[in-house]
Write a protein that holds these residues in place. Sequence first.
Motif, PDB file in Angstrom:
ATOM      1  N   UNK A  81     -17.036   2.572  23.802  1.00 24.07           N
ATOM      2  CA  UNK A  81     -15.996   3.602  23.709  1.00 24.07           C
ATOM      3  C   UNK A  81     -14.843   3.261  24.647  1.00 24.07           C
ATOM      4  N   UNK A  82     -13.630   3.347  24.130  1.00 20.50           N
ATOM      5  CA  UNK A  82     -12.447   3.082  24.941  1.00 20.50           C
ATOM      6  C   UNK A  82     -11.929   4.404  25.492  1.00 20.50           C
ATOM      7  N   UNK A  83     -11.682   4.425  26.787  1.00 20.66           N
ATOM      8  CA  UNK A  83     -11.180   5.633  27.443  1.00 20.66           C
ATOM      9  C   UNK A  83      -9.666   5.518  27.559  1.00 20.66           C
ATOM     10  N   UNK A  84      -8.972   6.581  27.222  1.00 18.06           N
ATOM     11  CA  UNK A  84      -7.508   6.583  27.285  1.00 18.06           C
ATOM     12  C   UNK A  84      -7.064   6.647  28.737  1.00 18.06           C
ATOM     13  N   UNK A  85      -6.197   5.711  29.103  1.00 19.13           N
ATOM     14  CA  UNK A  85      -5.624   5.682  30.447  1.00 19.13           C
ATOM     15  C   UNK A  85      -4.218   6.255  30.347  1.00 19.13           C
ATOM     16  N   UNK A  86      -3.920   7.242  31.190  1.00 21.42           N
ATOM     17  CA  UNK A  86      -2.583   7.852  31.170  1.00 21.42           C
ATOM     18  C   UNK A  86      -1.538   6.813  31.559  1.00 21.42           C
ATOM     19  N   UNK A  88       1.193   4.720  33.532  1.00 21.79           N
ATOM     20  CA  UNK A  88       1.237   4.430  34.959  1.00 21.79           C
ATOM     21  C   UNK A  88       2.220   5.329  35.669  1.00 21.79           C
ATOM     22  N   UNK A  89       1.848   5.666  36.890  1.00 20.61           N
ATOM     23  CA  UNK A  89       2.780   6.379  37.764  1.00 20.61           C
ATOM     24  C   UNK A  89       3.213   5.387  38.832  1.00 20.61           C
ATOM     25  N   UNK A  90       4.506   5.159  38.921  1.00 20.62           N
ATOM     26  CA  UNK A  90       5.058   4.257  39.930  1.00 20.62           C
ATOM     27  C   UNK A  90       5.144   5.053  41.220  1.00 20.62           C
ATOM     28  N   UNK A  91       4.205   4.801  42.127  1.00 21.74           N
ATOM     29  CA  UNK A  91       4.135   5.568  43.368  1.00 21.74           C
ATOM     30  C   UNK A  91       5.297   5.189  44.279  1.00 21.74           C
ATOM     31  N   UNK A  92       5.469   3.906  44.508  1.00 20.80           N
ATOM     32  CA  UNK A  92       6.598   3.373  45.263  1.00 20.80           C
ATOM     33  C   UNK A  92       6.280   1.960  45.718  1.00 20.80           C
ATOM     34  N   UNK A  93       7.314   1.185  45.899  1.00 23.18           N
ATOM     35  CA  UNK A  93       7.214  -0.125  46.518  1.00 23.18           C
ATOM     36  C   UNK A  93       6.064  -0.985  45.984  1.00 23.18           C
ATOM     37  N   UNK A  94       5.980  -1.143  44.647  1.00 17.73           N
ATOM     38  CA  UNK A  94       4.967  -2.007  44.051  1.00 17.73           C
ATOM     39  C   UNK A  94       3.593  -1.399  43.921  1.00 17.73           C
ATOM     40  N   UNK A  95       3.480  -0.108  44.211  1.00 21.37           N
ATOM     41  CA  UNK A  95       2.188   0.568  44.092  1.00 21.37           C
ATOM     42  C   UNK A  95       2.215   1.479  42.860  1.00 21.37           C
ATOM     43  N   UNK A  96       1.121   1.407  42.090  1.00 23.38           N
ATOM     44  CA  UNK A  96       1.015   2.175  40.852  1.00 23.38           C
ATOM     45  C   UNK A  96      -0.317   2.903  40.822  1.00 23.38           C
ATOM     46  N   UNK A  97      -0.330   4.031  40.074  1.00 22.74           N
ATOM     47  CA  UNK A  97      -1.559   4.774  39.856  1.00 22.74           C
ATOM     48  C   UNK A  97      -1.830   4.801  38.360  1.00 22.74           C
ATOM     49  N   UNK A  98      -3.086   4.546  37.994  1.00 24.35           N
ATOM     50  CA  UNK A  98      -3.530   4.678  36.611  1.00 24.35           C
ATOM     51  C   UNK A  98      -4.657   5.705  36.616  1.00 24.35           C
ATOM     52  N   UNK A  99      -4.527   6.731  35.774  1.00 25.46           N
ATOM     53  CA  UNK A  99      -5.474   7.846  35.790  1.00 25.46           C
ATOM     54  C   UNK A  99      -6.221   7.929  34.463  1.00 25.46           C
ATOM     55  N   UNK A 100      -7.524   8.175  34.543  1.00 26.31           N
ATOM     56  CA  UNK A 100      -8.330   8.357  33.337  1.00 26.31           C
ATOM     57  C   UNK A 100      -9.495   9.277  33.674  1.00 26.31           C
ATOM     58  N   UNK A 101     -10.141   9.793  32.631  1.00 25.15           N
ATOM     59  CA  UNK A 101     -11.312  10.656  32.785  1.00 25.15           C
ATOM     60  C   UNK A 101     -12.424  10.105  31.919  1.00 25.15           C
ATOM     61  N   UNK A 102     -13.599   9.932  32.483  1.00 18.88           N
ATOM     62  CA  UNK A 102     -14.734   9.446  31.705  1.00 18.88           C
ATOM     63  C   UNK A 102     -15.615  10.619  31.301  1.00 18.88           C
ATOM     64  N   UNK A 103     -16.225  10.490  30.132  1.00 18.83           N
ATOM     65  CA  UNK A 103     -17.078  11.573  29.644  1.00 18.83           C
ATOM     66  C   UNK A 103     -18.552  11.195  29.671  1.00 18.83           C
ATOM     67  N   UNK A 104     -18.851   9.972  30.119  1.00 19.33           N
ATOM     68  CA  UNK A 104     -20.244   9.510  30.117  1.00 19.33           C
ATOM     69  C   UNK A 104     -20.621   8.825  31.430  1.00 19.33           C
ATOM     70  N   UNK A 105     -21.908   8.907  31.735  1.00 18.92           N
ATOM     71  CA  UNK A 105     -22.461   8.159  32.867  1.00 18.92           C
ATOM     72  C   UNK A 105     -22.739   6.731  32.398  1.00 18.92           C
TER      73      UNK A 105
END
Length: 119
Positions: A81-86, A88-105
Amino acid sequence: KPLRKEQREMKFEGAEQLHEEVHKLLGYVPLDPGKCEVVIPLMIVKKEAVLAITVRDINNDVVSDSSEELSVSVQVGSSGEVIVVKPFEDVSDGKYKATFTTSRCGDHVISIVVDGQHI
């Protein structure tokens, strides 16, 4: 104005030195996936997980504005199963955040690609 002979003839010790000179001339320094950093959090089912990614170039300098060269995919190991990744959020100065939610262990495969190469 024509180039002098010494300006036309450049000798390089190897491909790496040639690439460096071309990058200087073009004003572009390529990204280096081997120097990028990723912090993977503890993932809890049905809670947002945030990957912290720092993008660096071949000179080990942090690079901003590189989100178009960055991609992340997350797969649940056994089910595929492929999980959707939101986006990217460009935090600043070359730093990024990628957010996702998993539904399974279970095992998950996180694939992070910078400039066409896996980190």
